[in-house]
Design a protein around this motif. Structure first.
Motif, PDB file in Angstrom:
ATOM      1  N   TYR A   1      12.168  19.388  10.076  1.00 24.02           N
ATOM      2  CA  TYR A   1      11.707  18.002  10.064  1.00 24.02           C
ATOM      3  C   TYR A   1      10.205  17.969   9.828  1.00 24.02           C
ATOM      4  CZ  TYR A   1      10.757  13.303  11.653  1.00 24.02           C
ATOM      5  OH  TYR A   1      10.339  12.005  11.718  1.00 24.02           O
ATOM      6  N   ARG A   2       9.794  17.041   8.982  1.00 28.82           N
ATOM      7  CA  ARG A   2       8.378  16.880   8.713  1.00 28.82           C
ATOM      8  C   ARG A   2       7.945  15.521   9.237  1.00 28.82           C
ATOM      9  NH1 ARG A   2       4.397  19.213   5.739  1.00 28.82           N
ATOM     10  NH2 ARG A   2       5.342  21.088   4.909  1.00 28.82           N
TER      11      ARG A   2
ATOM     12  N   VAL B   1       3.674   5.818   8.170  1.00 31.67           N
ATOM     13  CA  VAL B   1       3.821   4.600   7.378  1.00 31.67           C
ATOM     14  C   VAL B   1       2.516   4.305   6.663  1.00 31.67           C
ATOM     15  CG1 VAL B   1       5.596   3.410   8.640  1.00 31.67           C
ATOM     16  CG2 VAL B   1       3.293   3.313   9.454  1.00 31.67           C
ATOM     17  N   VAL B   2       2.665   3.688   5.490  1.00 32.33           N
ATOM     18  CA  VAL B   2       1.506   3.213   4.760  1.00 32.33           C
ATOM     19  C   VAL B   2       1.617   1.698   4.682  1.00 32.33           C
ATOM     20  CG1 VAL B   2       0.323   3.242   2.569  1.00 32.33           C
ATOM     21  CG2 VAL B   2       1.377   5.315   3.409  1.00 32.33           C
ATOM     22  N   PHE B   3       0.600   1.021   5.202  1.00 36.17           N
ATOM     23  CA  PHE B   3       0.590  -0.438   5.151  1.00 36.17           C
ATOM     24  C   PHE B   3      -0.135  -0.888   3.906  1.00 36.17           C
ATOM     25  CE2 PHE B   3       2.749  -0.665   8.759  1.00 36.17           C
ATOM     26  CZ  PHE B   3       2.109  -0.804   9.974  1.00 36.17           C
ATOM     27  N   GLU B   4       0.241  -2.068   3.453  1.00 34.97           N
ATOM     28  CA  GLU B   4      -0.406  -2.608   2.275  1.00 34.97           C
ATOM     29  C   GLU B   4      -0.595  -4.094   2.485  1.00 34.97           C
ATOM     30  OE1 GLU B   4       0.691  -2.006  -2.249  1.00 34.97           O
ATOM     31  OE2 GLU B   4       2.198  -3.163  -1.163  1.00 34.97           O
ATOM     32  N   SER B   5      -1.687  -4.612   1.992  1.00 32.91           N
ATOM     33  CA  SER B   5      -1.944  -6.038   2.171  1.00 32.91           C
ATOM     34  C   SER B   5      -1.483  -6.773   0.932  1.00 32.91           C
ATOM     35  CB  SER B   5      -3.437  -6.244   2.401  1.00 32.91           C
ATOM     36  OG  SER B   5      -3.750  -7.592   2.260  1.00 32.91           O
ATOM     37  N   VAL B   6      -0.685  -7.814   1.142  1.00 38.80           N
ATOM     38  CA  VAL B   6      -0.119  -8.550   0.018  1.00 38.80           C
ATOM     39  C   VAL B   6      -0.640  -9.968   0.081  1.00 38.80           C
ATOM     40  CG1 VAL B   6       2.015  -9.294  -1.039  1.00 38.80           C
ATOM     41  CG2 VAL B   6       1.935  -7.169   0.201  1.00 38.80           C
ATOM     42  N   LEU B   7      -1.053 -10.498  -1.068  1.00 40.01           N
ATOM     43  CA  LEU B   7      -1.520 -11.879  -1.079  1.00 40.01           C
ATOM     44  C   LEU B   7      -0.319 -12.785  -0.901  1.00 40.01           C
ATOM     45  CD1 LEU B   7      -4.317 -12.849  -1.325  1.00 40.01           C
ATOM     46  CD2 LEU B   7      -3.974 -13.246  -3.732  1.00 40.01           C
ATOM     47  N   ASP B   8      -0.443 -13.695   0.055  1.00 44.61           N
ATOM     48  CA  ASP B   8       0.705 -14.515   0.404  1.00 44.61           C
ATOM     49  C   ASP B   8       0.707 -15.767  -0.454  1.00 44.61           C
ATOM     50  OD1 ASP B   8       1.977 -15.572   3.661  1.00 44.61           O
ATOM     51  OD2 ASP B   8       2.843 -15.493   1.658  1.00 44.61           O
ATOM     52  N   GLU B   9       1.373 -15.693  -1.613  1.00 49.80           N
ATOM     53  CA  GLU B   9       1.269 -16.785  -2.586  1.00 49.80           C
ATOM     54  C   GLU B   9       1.808 -18.094  -2.061  1.00 49.80           C
ATOM     55  OE1 GLU B   9      -0.701 -14.765  -5.499  1.00 49.80           O
ATOM     56  OE2 GLU B   9      -0.270 -16.888  -5.243  1.00 49.80           O
ATOM     57  N   ALA B  10       2.987 -18.039  -1.469  1.00 51.85           N
ATOM     58  CA  ALA B  10       3.638 -19.280  -1.063  1.00 51.85           C
ATOM     59  C   ALA B  10       2.808 -20.029  -0.030  1.00 51.85           C
ATOM     60  CB  ALA B  10       5.033 -18.973  -0.490  1.00 51.85           C
ATOM     61  N   SER B  11       2.302 -19.282   0.948  1.00 52.15           N
ATOM     62  CA  SER B  11       1.572 -19.990   1.980  1.00 52.15           C
ATOM     63  C   SER B  11       0.203 -20.432   1.486  1.00 52.15           C
ATOM     64  CB  SER B  11       1.500 -19.107   3.223  1.00 52.15           C
ATOM     65  OG  SER B  11       0.209 -18.831   3.565  1.00 52.15           O
ATOM     66  N   ASN B  12      -0.348 -19.698   0.508  1.00 54.33           N
ATOM     67  CA  ASN B  12      -1.614 -20.161  -0.063  1.00 54.33           C
ATOM     68  C   ASN B  12      -1.440 -21.462  -0.800  1.00 54.33           C
ATOM     69  OD1 ASN B  12      -3.274 -18.216   0.834  1.00 54.33           O
ATOM     70  ND2 ASN B  12      -3.070 -16.902  -0.940  1.00 54.33           N
ATOM     71  N   ARG B  13      -0.339 -21.554  -1.536  1.00 52.96           N
ATOM     72  CA  ARG B  13      -0.090 -22.779  -2.279  1.00 52.96           C
ATOM     73  C   ARG B  13       0.080 -23.941  -1.325  1.00 52.96           C
ATOM     74  NH1 ARG B  13       4.835 -22.314  -4.614  1.00 52.96           N
ATOM     75  NH2 ARG B  13       4.575 -20.091  -4.782  1.00 52.96           N
TER      76      ARG B  13
ATOM     77  N   VAL C   1       5.804   7.938   4.136  1.00 56.29           N
ATOM     78  CA  VAL C   1       5.586   9.208   3.453  1.00 56.29           C
ATOM     79  C   VAL C   1       5.589  10.338   4.464  1.00 56.29           C
ATOM     80  CG1 VAL C   1       4.319   8.328   1.510  1.00 56.29           C
ATOM     81  CG2 VAL C   1       3.118   8.820   3.594  1.00 56.29           C
ATOM     82  N   PRO C   2       5.998  11.538   4.031  1.00 58.30           N
ATOM     83  CA  PRO C   2       5.908  12.688   4.927  1.00 58.30           C
ATOM     84  C   PRO C   2       4.471  13.184   5.002  1.00 58.30           C
ATOM     85  CG  PRO C   2       6.953  13.311   2.877  1.00 58.30           C
ATOM     86  CD  PRO C   2       6.684  11.850   2.799  1.00 58.30           C
ATOM     87  N   ASP C   3       4.145  13.710   6.143  1.00 52.92           N
ATOM     88  CA  ASP C   3       2.813  14.243   6.378  1.00 52.92           C
ATOM     89  C   ASP C   3       2.767  15.659   5.824  1.00 52.92           C
ATOM     90  OD1 ASP C   3       0.415  15.122   7.355  1.00 52.92           O
ATOM     91  OD2 ASP C   3       0.785  14.483   9.407  1.00 52.92           O
ATOM     92  N   HIS C   4       1.764  15.950   4.978  1.00 52.41           N
ATOM     93  CA  HIS C   4       1.770  17.248   4.317  1.00 52.41           C
ATOM     94  C   HIS C   4       0.941  18.304   5.017  1.00 52.41           C
ATOM     95  CE1 HIS C   4       4.289  16.196   1.053  1.00 52.41           C
ATOM     96  NE2 HIS C   4       3.595  15.112   0.812  1.00 52.41           N
TER      97      HIS C   4
END
Lengths: 146, 134
Positions: A42-43, A47-59, A79-82
């Motif tokens: 087992y490795r 987690v990798v987080f990413e920020s997404v522009l929230d189009e619907a709520s911006n509109r 992703v696995p830790d290398h």
């Protein structure tokens, strides 16, 4: 969800932190797993987080006037830790190789515990944001009440 | 549920469509009501005859009522149904998360309170109107 402001971002963050907590739990549970379904060690996963522009709520919020943009968090990938795996001398182990060395997962339980504390505090903070936003809206509903 | 998106998406305006089972809205004075609706529909560039079912869309799908309060009541109704559906989903284990369920319940209760406050305001202004001396 435009009635209570900011609740979309917080909901997305709670989702993401829940995934992170799941991954931490998996890591801790498999801290000593020498063999998985495919026969590999087992490795550690992260987690990798990413920020997404929230189009619907911006509109909906009409942010183009004030320049306010709301972004949500999303889990991009797990992703696995290398980092190198741990090797331990254990001649009697069923998974020991010819030299009696067993490779164990590169999971450091203390590190996982610290990550878990971070995730839990983040969840608390997001819940607090939702509660505060809701009580703000309640106060606003009291405008003009005698 | 905010008023502006609802109002800005009027596509057809029919006659007074009483929402079945709901309390009749207090502002049901046919004269002023129809003219308000007419003004709204003229502004939106489309008007039709009475009794036609209109298709307004908001965050929760289409409405069947043509009156302002009818639409708001339907919005509240739909947000509560949505909350109930999410609770069912959580119980059945179809992947709904607990925090999403809590948030939709809060949303439903807040929009209900908003509707109640709006009704109070309208009642209050009507009473003010009644108190006016000729």
């Amino acid at each position: 969800m435009s009635l209570i402001p900011g609740v979309d971002s917080s909901a997305a963050a709670l989702n993401a932190e829940r995934v992170r907590l799941n991954v931490i739990a998996t890591n801790i549970a498999n801290a000593n797993t020498t063999r998985d379904a495919e026969g590999r060690v087992y490795r550690r996963q992260q987690v990798v987080f990413e920020s997404v522009l929230d189009e619907a709520s911006n509109r909906m919020n009409g942010s183009s006037n004030t320049g306010e943009t709301s972004s949500s968090v999303k889990v991009k990938e797990v992703v696995p830790d290398h980092r190198p795996l741990r090797t331990v001398q254990m001649p009697g182990h069923p998974d020991a190789d010819a030299n009696g060395i067993v490779t164990l997962p590169n999971v450091n339980v203390s590190e996982e515990m610290v990550d878990m504390i971070t995730a839990s505090r983040s969840i608390e903070a997001n819940v607090q944001v939702i509660n505060t936003a809701k009580s703000m809206v309640q106060r606003a509903l009291e405008i003009g009440r005698r | 549920m905010s008023i502006a998106p609802i109002a800005s998406q009027v596509t057809q305006v029919g006659g007074w469509n009483q929402l079945p089972g709901a309390q009749s809205p207090v502002t049901k004075t046919p004269g002023s009501g129809v003219s308000f609706e007419q003004a709204l529909s003229n502004q939106m560039g489309s008007a039709s005859g009475g009794g036609v079912q209109n298709t307004l869309t908001s965050a929760y799908g289409s409405h069947t009522s043509s009156s302002f309060f009818g639409r708001i009541v339907e919005d509240v109704q739909m947000s509560q149904l949505n909350a109930r559906k999410q609770v069912d989903g959580l119980m059945k284990g179809d992947g709904t998360q607990l925090h999403n369920v809590m948030i939709s319940m809060e949303e439903a209760s807040t929009s209900f309170q908003l509707m109640v406050e709006m009704r109070n305001k309208v009642v209050e202004s009507l009473q003010e109107l009644m108190r006016m001396q000729i």
